[in-house]
Design a protein around this motif. Structure first.
Motif, PDB file in Angstrom:
ATOM      1  N   THR A 188     -13.894  -0.901  10.052  1.00  0.00           N
ATOM      2  CA  THR A 188     -13.019   0.086   9.411  1.00  0.00           C
ATOM      3  C   THR A 188     -13.026   1.413  10.164  1.00  0.00           C
ATOM      4  O   THR A 188     -12.279   2.330   9.825  1.00  0.00           O
ATOM      5  CB  THR A 188     -13.464   0.297   7.943  1.00  0.00           C
ATOM      6  OG1 THR A 188     -13.531  -0.975   7.293  1.00  0.00           O
ATOM      7  CG2 THR A 188     -12.501   1.157   7.159  1.00  0.00           C
ATOM      8  N   THR A 222      -9.584   3.095  11.368  1.00  0.00           N
ATOM      9  CA  THR A 222      -8.744   3.479  10.236  1.00  0.00           C
ATOM     10  C   THR A 222      -9.337   4.687   9.527  1.00  0.00           C
ATOM     11  O   THR A 222      -8.623   5.622   9.146  1.00  0.00           O
ATOM     12  CB  THR A 222      -8.617   2.283   9.268  1.00  0.00           C
ATOM     13  OG1 THR A 222      -8.134   1.154   9.997  1.00  0.00           O
ATOM     14  CG2 THR A 222      -7.664   2.583   8.137  1.00  0.00           C
ATOM     15  N   GLY A 237      -3.578   7.754   2.207  1.00  0.00           N
ATOM     16  CA  GLY A 237      -4.444   6.599   2.420  1.00  0.00           C
ATOM     17  C   GLY A 237      -5.647   6.648   1.511  1.00  0.00           C
ATOM     18  O   GLY A 237      -5.747   7.496   0.617  1.00  0.00           O
ATOM     19  N   CYS A 246      -8.547  -0.124  -3.142  1.00  0.00           N
ATOM     20  CA  CYS A 246      -8.293   0.673  -1.944  1.00  0.00           C
ATOM     21  C   CYS A 246      -6.800   0.717  -1.634  1.00  0.00           C
ATOM     22  O   CYS A 246      -6.241   1.788  -1.354  1.00  0.00           O
ATOM     23  CB  CYS A 246      -9.064   0.093  -0.761  1.00  0.00           C
ATOM     24  SG  CYS A 246      -8.923   1.061   0.756  1.00  0.00           S
ATOM     25  N   ILE A 247      -6.149  -0.441  -1.695  1.00  0.00           N
ATOM     26  CA  ILE A 247      -4.712  -0.520  -1.429  1.00  0.00           C
ATOM     27  C   ILE A 247      -3.924   0.268  -2.474  1.00  0.00           C
ATOM     28  O   ILE A 247      -3.046   1.081  -2.141  1.00  0.00           O
ATOM     29  CB  ILE A 247      -4.250  -1.988  -1.392  1.00  0.00           C
ATOM     30  CG1 ILE A 247      -4.932  -2.726  -0.236  1.00  0.00           C
ATOM     31  CG2 ILE A 247      -2.726  -2.077  -1.279  1.00  0.00           C
ATOM     32  CD1 ILE A 247      -4.825  -4.244  -0.323  1.00  0.00           C
ATOM     33  N   ILE A 273       3.194  -4.922   6.486  1.00  0.00           N
ATOM     34  CA  ILE A 273       1.737  -4.749   6.457  1.00  0.00           C
ATOM     35  C   ILE A 273       1.154  -5.209   7.787  1.00  0.00           C
ATOM     36  O   ILE A 273       1.475  -6.298   8.269  1.00  0.00           O
ATOM     37  CB  ILE A 273       1.102  -5.604   5.336  1.00  0.00           C
ATOM     38  CG1 ILE A 273       1.593  -5.178   3.956  1.00  0.00           C
ATOM     39  CG2 ILE A 273      -0.421  -5.542   5.409  1.00  0.00           C
ATOM     40  CD1 ILE A 273       1.314  -6.219   2.875  1.00  0.00           C
ATOM     41  N   TRP A 283      -3.838  -8.660  -1.166  1.00  0.00           N
ATOM     42  CA  TRP A 283      -2.600  -7.907  -0.934  1.00  0.00           C
ATOM     43  C   TRP A 283      -1.570  -8.230  -2.022  1.00  0.00           C
ATOM     44  O   TRP A 283      -0.926  -7.323  -2.576  1.00  0.00           O
ATOM     45  CB  TRP A 283      -2.010  -8.260   0.428  1.00  0.00           C
ATOM     46  CG  TRP A 283      -2.615  -7.579   1.605  1.00  0.00           C
ATOM     47  CD1 TRP A 283      -3.374  -8.149   2.590  1.00  0.00           C
ATOM     48  CD2 TRP A 283      -2.530  -6.193   1.944  1.00  0.00           C
ATOM     49  NE1 TRP A 283      -3.754  -7.200   3.518  1.00  0.00           N
ATOM     50  CE2 TRP A 283      -3.251  -5.996   3.155  1.00  0.00           C
ATOM     51  CE3 TRP A 283      -1.906  -5.102   1.345  1.00  0.00           C
ATOM     52  CZ2 TRP A 283      -3.353  -4.753   3.768  1.00  0.00           C
ATOM     53  CZ3 TRP A 283      -2.010  -3.856   1.955  1.00  0.00           C
ATOM     54  CH2 TRP A 283      -2.729  -3.692   3.146  1.00  0.00           C
ATOM     55  N   ILE A 324       2.062  -0.251   6.020  1.00  0.00           N
ATOM     56  CA  ILE A 324       0.646  -0.074   5.678  1.00  0.00           C
ATOM     57  C   ILE A 324      -0.227  -0.711   6.751  1.00  0.00           C
ATOM     58  O   ILE A 324       0.067  -1.802   7.248  1.00  0.00           O
ATOM     59  CB  ILE A 324       0.302  -0.735   4.325  1.00  0.00           C
ATOM     60  CG1 ILE A 324       1.049  -0.060   3.168  1.00  0.00           C
ATOM     61  CG2 ILE A 324      -1.186  -0.664   4.042  1.00  0.00           C
ATOM     62  CD1 ILE A 324       0.696  -0.646   1.802  1.00  0.00           C
ATOM     63  N   ALA A 333      -4.381  -1.684   7.128  1.00  0.00           N
ATOM     64  CA  ALA A 333      -5.666  -1.726   6.423  1.00  0.00           C
ATOM     65  C   ALA A 333      -6.722  -2.388   7.287  1.00  0.00           C
ATOM     66  O   ALA A 333      -6.424  -3.220   8.143  1.00  0.00           O
ATOM     67  CB  ALA A 333      -5.536  -2.467   5.099  1.00  0.00           C
ATOM     68  N   ASN A 350     -13.815  -0.403   3.158  1.00  0.00           N
ATOM     69  CA  ASN A 350     -12.379  -0.624   3.238  1.00  0.00           C
ATOM     70  C   ASN A 350     -11.636   0.657   3.606  1.00  0.00           C
ATOM     71  O   ASN A 350     -12.039   1.752   3.218  1.00  0.00           O
ATOM     72  CB  ASN A 350     -11.845  -1.104   1.883  1.00  0.00           C
ATOM     73  CG  ASN A 350     -12.648  -2.259   1.316  1.00  0.00           C
ATOM     74  OD1 ASN A 350     -12.783  -3.298   1.965  1.00  0.00           O
ATOM     75  ND2 ASN A 350     -13.200  -2.093   0.121  1.00  0.00           N
ATOM     76  N   CYS A 399      -7.357   2.065   4.148  1.00  0.00           N
ATOM     77  CA  CYS A 399      -5.934   1.731   4.069  1.00  0.00           C
ATOM     78  C   CYS A 399      -5.105   2.991   4.322  1.00  0.00           C
ATOM     79  O   CYS A 399      -5.368   4.038   3.723  1.00  0.00           O
ATOM     80  CB  CYS A 399      -5.623   1.140   2.691  1.00  0.00           C
ATOM     81  SG  CYS A 399      -3.946   0.513   2.524  1.00  0.00           S
TER      82      CYS A 399
END
Length: 424
Positions: free
Chosen positions: A169, A172, A265, A289-290, A307, A324, A404, A406, A414, A416
């Motif tokens: 991660t 991101t 995000g 998180c999403i 995505i 998702w 998006i 992620a 996580n 996103c």
């Protein structure tokens, strides 16, 4: 009043392309950068293929002086400096030697481990009673913040200069951290991204865990198979991705080209509770998180066009798709387009989030969706959840508005991000 944040520069060092032109051409045409790795074969790895960026000696000398390259042995810093300086130039910013630091600009540039080859070299010297021969740059090459220190010095950055580290991660997260700093008015621009070292001393632990594929040593380009029924593990790889992100007012004032806007995000963790472990995601946290990223961006789930998934070609791909679908409350033909860069470059580990973010922004800016490679035998659990046409195997030319990206990493962490096409 929160500042609006836009992306004005991109830089990339990937297994299938070094520099924006080469990389864009590769992802548009589904070109793989995964090859047989003779060193992994010599060391009797189960997985004997990898994705390693090709950097010539001539290219190195465009970014480092002869003095800097003396005793230099850190692929992660090499990749990160190239991607970072390229992003800076791509943003139309100067690299000069002013006496004063640039107080308005900083960097948050992540990594997993810095200079693993330099560590190995140094350990042997110390054990051979040659400590005095380590050289003056051993510390800078092996400290985790080496990459941000190199970039900070080359660009004279006077704002925050730091390195983050959060497994897969990382990249991101670095973008999110830089975004928040600008949003809060603490910086005008930030160079964000991440990098990863190459080689067996980075990849060996994953091979031992049996999470890397071993079935395609004779057919490297077929090895990385996100969302495929025959996926058998990820292909280890490396590289670096970099973005210059900037306060909108600053970008407009200097007439910068704007690739996209960052709307918001979220970063969270599943706490390794429930089904979450060191290596497995907690689905509740992934979905949260999403959802929280969309809320932060003030975007409705039905507005998402595309995505860029984490999707590593392991047994967790189907679970990611289900997460998702639940988080967006969209399935079948209503599901957004989705793809995974890992089919072409493998898993770049700590560089994955930033390398894949660069690919995401290029698609948003240029209006296309790159093809998913090696998933002609789509996992039936995925096919039961979303329509096959939403997982394109050929490039789709399409204007995108909201996308998006992620990443889901070891340690049950996580990240996103929500990007939007910039319109004046």
């Amino acid at each position: 009043m929160k500042k609006r944040v836009v992306i004005t520069g991109l830089g990339i060092v990937a297994p299938n392309g070094v520099g924006l032109n080469a990389f864009t051409n590769s992802i548009k045409n589904g070109v793989s950068g995964i090859e047989h790795d003779a060193e992994l074969e010599r060391l009797q790895f189960s997985c004997q293929i990898s994705g390693t960026p090709i950097i010539s000696e001539e290219l190195k000398r465009q970014y480092f002086s002869e003095l800097e390259l003396r005793n230099f042995n850190s692929t992660g810093i090499l990749y990160g400096v190239i991607a970072g300086l390229d992003a800076w130039k791509d943003a139309g910013l100067n690299i000069d030697n002013n006496e004063n630091p640039d107080w308005d600009s900083g960097t948050i540039f992540g990594t997993g481990t810095s200079g693993i080859e330099k560590f190995r070299e140094s350990i042997y010297k110390i054990d051979d009673l040659q400590t005095r021969r380590l050289g003056s740059t051993a510390v800078a090459q092996t400290m985790n913040s080496g990459i941000s220190a190199y970039l900070g010095g080359k660009l004279g950055l006077g704002n925050q200069v730091t390195t983050n580290s959060s497994a897969c991660t990382t990249g991101t997260e670095s973008i999110m951290m830089g975004f928040e700093r600008i949003q809060q008015g603490k910086a005008k621009r930030m160079l964000v991204g991440s990098t990863s070292d190459s080689g067996p001393y980075i990849w060996g632990g994953f091979d031992a865990m049996k999470v890397c594929t071993f079935k395609h040593n004779q057919s490297p380009e077929k090895g990385s198979r996100p969302m495929s029924a025959s996926a058998s593990g990820f292909v280890p790889s490396s590289g670096a991705g970099a973005l210059v992100i900037e306060e909108l007012e600053s970008a407009l004032a200097r007439g910068a080209r704007i690739y996209a806007e960052i709307l918001g995000g979220n970063i969270n963790s599943g706490g390794q509770r429930g089904e979450g472990t060191m290596t497995a995601p907690n689905s509740v946290a992934v979905q949260k998180c999403i959802a929280d990223a969309l809320a932060d961006a003030n975007v409705n789930a039905n507005e998402v066009d595309y995505i860029n998934g984490h999707l590593t070609a392991t047994s967790k791909d189907a679970l990611e798709i289900k997460n998702w679908s639940k988080a967006l409350n969209r399935k079948g033909s209503d599901f957004p387009y989705i793809n995974s860069l890992k089919s072409m470059v493998g898993h770049c580990l700590s560089a994955a989030g930033s390398v894949e973010s660069v690919a995401t922004i290029l698609q948003l800016y240029n209006g296309f969706i790159f093809p998913n490679g090696n998933c002609e035998d789509l996992n039936p659990e995925i096919n039961a959840c979303i329509a096959i046409e939403k997982i394109p195997q050929k490039r789709v030319e399409k204007e995108l508005n909201i996308v998006i990206k992620a990443s889901f990493g070891f340690g049950d962490v996580n990240g996103c991000l929500v990007f939007k096409k910039y319109k004046k």
